[in-house]
Design a protein around this motif. Sequence first.
Motif, mmCIF file in Angstrom:
data_model
loop_
_atom_site.group_PDB
_atom_site.id
_atom_site.type_symbol
_atom_site.label_atom_id
_atom_site.label_comp_id
_atom_site.label_asym_id
_atom_site.label_seq_id
_atom_site.Cartn_x
_atom_site.Cartn_y
_atom_site.Cartn_z
ATOM 1 N N GLY A 171 0.802 -1.223 0.000
ATOM 2 C CA GLY A 171 0.000 0.000 0.000
ATOM 3 C C GLY A 171 0.831 1.267 0.000
ATOM 4 N N MET A 172 1.980 1.248 -0.663
ATOM 5 C CA MET A 172 2.890 2.391 -0.631
ATOM 6 C C MET A 172 2.625 3.325 -1.812
ATOM 7 N N PRO A 173 2.419 4.613 -1.573
ATOM 8 C CA PRO A 173 2.397 5.568 -2.685
ATOM 9 C C PRO A 173 3.745 5.550 -3.409
ATOM 10 N N VAL A 174 3.715 5.670 -4.735
ATOM 11 C CA VAL A 174 4.931 5.554 -5.544
ATOM 12 C C VAL A 174 5.228 6.871 -6.250
ATOM 13 N N LEU A 175 6.425 7.390 -6.031
ATOM 14 C CA LEU A 175 6.981 8.486 -6.816
ATOM 15 C C LEU A 175 8.124 7.924 -7.649
ATOM 16 N N PHE A 176 8.429 8.567 -8.761
ATOM 17 C CA PHE A 176 9.609 8.117 -9.514
ATOM 18 C C PHE A 176 10.235 9.268 -10.279
ATOM 19 N N TYR A 177 11.549 9.120 -10.469
ATOM 20 C CA TYR A 177 12.308 10.073 -11.270
ATOM 21 C C TYR A 177 12.897 9.320 -12.446
ATOM 22 N N ASN A 178 12.679 9.856 -13.637
ATOM 23 C CA ASN A 178 13.178 9.243 -14.863
ATOM 24 C C ASN A 178 13.647 10.362 -15.775
ATOM 25 N N ARG A 179 14.673 10.103 -16.554
ATOM 26 C CA ARG A 179 15.192 11.165 -17.416
ATOM 27 C C ARG A 179 14.211 11.552 -18.517
ATOM 28 N N SER A 180 13.360 10.610 -18.940
ATOM 29 C CA SER A 180 12.345 10.897 -19.948
ATOM 30 C C SER A 180 10.970 10.651 -19.349
ATOM 31 N N LEU A 181 9.939 11.207 -19.979
ATOM 32 C CA LEU A 181 8.588 10.973 -19.513
ATOM 33 C C LEU A 181 8.259 9.493 -19.633
ATOM 34 N N LYS A 182 7.580 8.950 -18.636
ATOM 35 C CA LYS A 182 7.347 7.514 -18.590
ATOM 36 C C LYS A 182 5.930 7.241 -18.111
ATOM 37 N N GLY A 183 5.196 6.473 -18.910
ATOM 38 C CA GLY A 183 3.894 6.012 -18.465
ATOM 39 C C GLY A 183 4.043 4.718 -17.687
ATOM 40 N N THR A 184 3.183 4.483 -16.717
ATOM 41 C CA THR A 184 3.256 3.277 -15.915
ATOM 42 C C THR A 184 1.886 2.615 -15.842
ATOM 43 N N ALA A 185 1.903 1.292 -15.612
ATOM 44 C CA ALA A 185 0.658 0.530 -15.526
ATOM 45 C C ALA A 185 0.048 0.580 -14.131
ATOM 46 N N LEU A 186 0.748 1.205 -13.191
ATOM 47 C CA LEU A 186 0.245 1.299 -11.828
ATOM 48 C C LEU A 186 0.210 2.763 -11.401
ATOM 49 N N PRO A 187 -0.551 3.099 -10.369
ATOM 50 C CA PRO A 187 -0.591 4.494 -9.924
ATOM 51 C C PRO A 187 0.789 4.949 -9.437
ATOM 52 N N ALA A 188 1.382 5.899 -10.118
ATOM 53 C CA ALA A 188 2.704 6.415 -9.753
ATOM 54 C C ALA A 188 2.843 7.822 -10.290
ATOM 55 N N LEU A 189 3.509 8.668 -9.537
ATOM 56 C CA LEU A 189 3.676 10.070 -9.918
ATOM 57 C C LEU A 189 5.127 10.336 -10.287
ATOM 58 N N GLN A 190 5.344 10.824 -11.507
ATOM 59 C CA GLN A 190 6.692 11.201 -11.926
ATOM 60 C C GLN A 190 6.986 12.616 -11.445
ATOM 61 N N VAL A 191 8.146 12.786 -10.790
ATOM 62 C CA VAL A 191 8.544 14.105 -10.295
ATOM 63 C C VAL A 191 9.593 14.699 -11.227
ATOM 64 N N ASP A 192 9.786 16.010 -11.102
ATOM 65 C CA ASP A 192 10.616 16.730 -12.066
ATOM 66 C C ASP A 192 12.113 16.612 -11.822
ATOM 67 N N SER A 193 12.510 16.351 -10.572
ATOM 68 C CA SER A 193 13.942 16.339 -10.283
ATOM 69 C C SER A 193 14.279 15.242 -9.291
ATOM 70 N N LEU A 194 15.539 14.830 -9.333
ATOM 71 C CA LEU A 194 16.007 13.813 -8.398
ATOM 72 C C LEU A 194 15.966 14.343 -6.970
ATOM 73 N N THR A 195 16.320 15.598 -6.775
ATOM 74 C CA THR A 195 16.295 16.195 -5.439
ATOM 75 C C THR A 195 14.883 16.187 -4.864
ATOM 76 N N GLU A 196 13.899 16.474 -5.703
ATOM 77 C CA GLU A 196 12.500 16.439 -5.250
ATOM 78 C C GLU A 196 12.119 15.029 -4.829
ATOM 79 N N LEU A 197 12.521 14.042 -5.598
ATOM 80 C CA LEU A 197 12.218 12.655 -5.249
ATOM 81 C C LEU A 197 12.823 12.285 -3.899
ATOM 82 N N MET A 198 14.091 12.651 -3.694
ATOM 83 C CA MET A 198 14.784 12.310 -2.449
ATOM 84 C C MET A 198 14.088 12.972 -1.252
ATOM 85 N N ALA A 199 13.625 14.195 -1.448
ATOM 86 C CA ALA A 199 13.015 14.946 -0.347
ATOM 87 C C ALA A 199 11.624 14.433 0.007
ATOM 88 N N GLU A 200 10.899 13.923 -0.979
ATOM 89 C CA GLU A 200 9.496 13.555 -0.768
ATOM 90 C C GLU A 200 9.297 12.084 -0.426
#
Length: 319
Positions: A171-200
């Motif tokens: 039941g974990m919310p998922v964030l991800f950082y990827n160099r290109s835009l990426k669609g996923t088959a599961l609920p996940a939010l792509q963030v704009d920067s690696l620093t943002e991902l680390m902080a959140e």
Amino acid sequence: MTRILLTRHFPEKVIEAARESFDVTLREAAHFLPEEEAAQALRDYDAVLCTLGDRFNAEALAQVDSPRTRVLANFGVGYNHIDVAAARAKGIAVSNTPDVVTESTADIGMALILATCRRIGEGERIVRAGKWPGWNPTQMLGTHVSGKTVGIVGMGRIGQAVAQRCHYGFGMPVLFYNRSLKGTALPALQVDSLTELMAESDIVVVTVPATPETRGLIGAEELAAMRPTGFLINIARGDIVDEAALIDALQRRAIAGAGLDVFAREPEVPEALMALENAVLTPHLGTAALETREAMGLMALENIRAWSRGEALPQALEG
């Protein structure tokens, strides 16, 4: 008959399959192939089934003007030990073994999340040392994993498999950082920067491929963005994380813990890292399931067979 070198003692099923099709030399040494031996292999064999650490780098390739080798079939998805561009310049095709490693590597990622957050390594050491005084209500309190936010660095096959386990299993919310835009088959939010991902994120899992661009991707600045209660898990390659910066962050308790299956200079592990109770360390077990290792070897062999038939390599890498 095509002459091939197997640089390690691979699973018996792989060795038997190789011998059915090729003239096989089996190198029994447990350690990686150094540059001089790699260069000699390029002179002596039509194809090489190689793996992690075997030094088919630019320096080894430069030693051989006209290599006999036409295929380097890498046993593993990561190939940062091979200079693919230099190999292709010499007329050598390079392949790897994607897909078959995904599930077992993601399993190790999940195991490290649980072991690190729940202090399993530390607890086992206490029991084995005979230092367990018995259960009490405040003994070895760890971090509850369910419901925590996981951040995935690199949303490729392995990243998505880890995210799937985290989201649907815990039941974990998922964030991800990827160099290109990426669609996923599961609920996940792509963030704009690696620093943002680390902080959140409460737990950050590194699954990005090892390339010159990702070397040192996570350093002191990125670790400083993490929460003091945060955990870093690395199942990619050791040199993606600045090991000295990570040790410093763990020693200062700037982050809560780390689970590492990979290291910058394997098999060397810094003593300072081994001394830390808030680090769980495993010996590169990502693909260490018999079924997975057999599938990897058979896939590598199929690339060599394809070359021997004059066909394109199914898992060919571009330089």
